[in-house]
Design a protein around this motif. Structure first.
Motif, mmCIF file in Angstrom:
data_model
loop_
_atom_site.group_PDB
_atom_site.id
_atom_site.type_symbol
_atom_site.label_atom_id
_atom_site.label_comp_id
_atom_site.label_asym_id
_atom_site.label_seq_id
_atom_site.Cartn_x
_atom_site.Cartn_y
_atom_site.Cartn_z
ATOM 1 N N ILE A 73 0.835 -1.198 0.000
ATOM 2 C CA ILE A 73 0.000 0.000 0.000
ATOM 3 C C ILE A 73 0.872 1.251 0.000
ATOM 4 C CG2 ILE A 73 -1.636 1.352 1.388
ATOM 5 C CD1 ILE A 73 -2.853 -1.283 2.309
ATOM 6 N N ALA A 94 -4.597 0.914 -6.521
ATOM 7 C CA ALA A 94 -5.434 0.120 -5.623
ATOM 8 C C ALA A 94 -6.251 -0.918 -6.399
ATOM 9 C CB ALA A 94 -6.364 1.034 -4.836
ATOM 10 N N ARG A 159 -10.256 5.613 0.857
ATOM 11 C CA ARG A 159 -9.749 4.300 1.275
ATOM 12 C C ARG A 159 -10.885 3.338 1.562
ATOM 13 N NH1 ARG A 159 -5.832 4.661 6.050
ATOM 14 N NH2 ARG A 159 -5.588 2.461 5.573
ATOM 15 N N GLU A 163 -11.355 -0.102 -0.465
ATOM 16 C CA GLU A 163 -11.399 -1.360 0.282
ATOM 17 C C GLU A 163 -12.714 -2.084 0.039
ATOM 18 O OE1 GLU A 163 -10.545 -0.173 4.276
ATOM 19 O OE2 GLU A 163 -8.440 0.309 3.811
#
Length: 211
Positions: A73, A94, A159, A163
């Motif tokens: 990350i 990502a 984020r 995710e």
């Protein structure tokens, strides 16, 4: 002729990497809780004693894999360019990681969410606190440069969104429309339309269904 210290070190590193690769494979197939050291030993093709030499417990294997996941990350710290280019790079990085390193992404998600393993994740995250803060601050600096009223909230929202995409991709690996989601994220942040698609599978679907 005795092996040199360098050769011995290389052999030890290979054995350690083989064990970690086997652990990730077994965790991905069985889940962290159900996986056993014996299964990892068999998958790695090494003795149980060698596994124990490097990793005293299953938790240490998971912690090492999580440690590497967090380091991955932190790759966003190397992204250069304008604020828009950096934000696009964070999104693309990502999505690529979610699609191409799914087993370790799934392990991280599992350890984060399961009550019995959340502490493992929390300990690794605490050990990497400085690195994690650097990642958070890098994302916040992008939003600050783009004029966001609250860069911290924007960082947490981005984020959480990425995710969530990873969770969905883990569930619907063969049917998740990564490219469509990518373009929607770009539009949501007023980024220029991507010039080319990401080099990953991205079927066009109107409903998510597991296969």
């Amino acid at each position: 002729m005795p092996r040199s210290a360098t050769v011995n070190q290389e052999l030890r590193e290979r054995s350690r990497e083989r064990i970690l690769a086997a652990a990730l494979e077994v965790f991905a197939a069985k889940g962290y809780e159900a996986a056993s050291i014996s299964e990892i030993t068999e998958a790695a093709g090494v003795s149980r004693g060698l596994v124990s030499y490097y990793f005293a417990a299953k938790e240490e294997l998971a912690a090492e894999l999580l440690d590497r996941w967090l380091d991955g990350i932190a790759g966003i710290l190397t992204i250069q360019g304008s604020p828009d280019e950096r934000l696009a790079g964070i999104i693309d990085g990502a999505l690529m990681a979610a699609a191409t390193t799914l087993p370790i992404q799934r392990l991280a998600i599992t350890l984060m969410m399961q009550p019995t393993t959340h502490d493992v994740f929390a300990r690794v995250e605490a050990d990497k606190s400085v690195r994690v803060s650097q990642v958070e601050d890098a994302i916040r600096s992008v939003f600050a440069a783009r004029g966001a009223a609250d860069p911290a909230v924007e960082e947490m929202l981005l984020r959480a969104t990425l995710e969530g995409v990873t969770v969905k991709l883990a569930i619907y690996r063969e049917t998740f429309p990564v490219e469509d989601i990518r373009r929607r994220l770009y539009a949501g942040y007023n980024l220029p339309t991507p010039a080319a698609p990401l080099p990953i599978s991205s079927p066009q679907v109107d409903r998510l269904r597991a296969k």
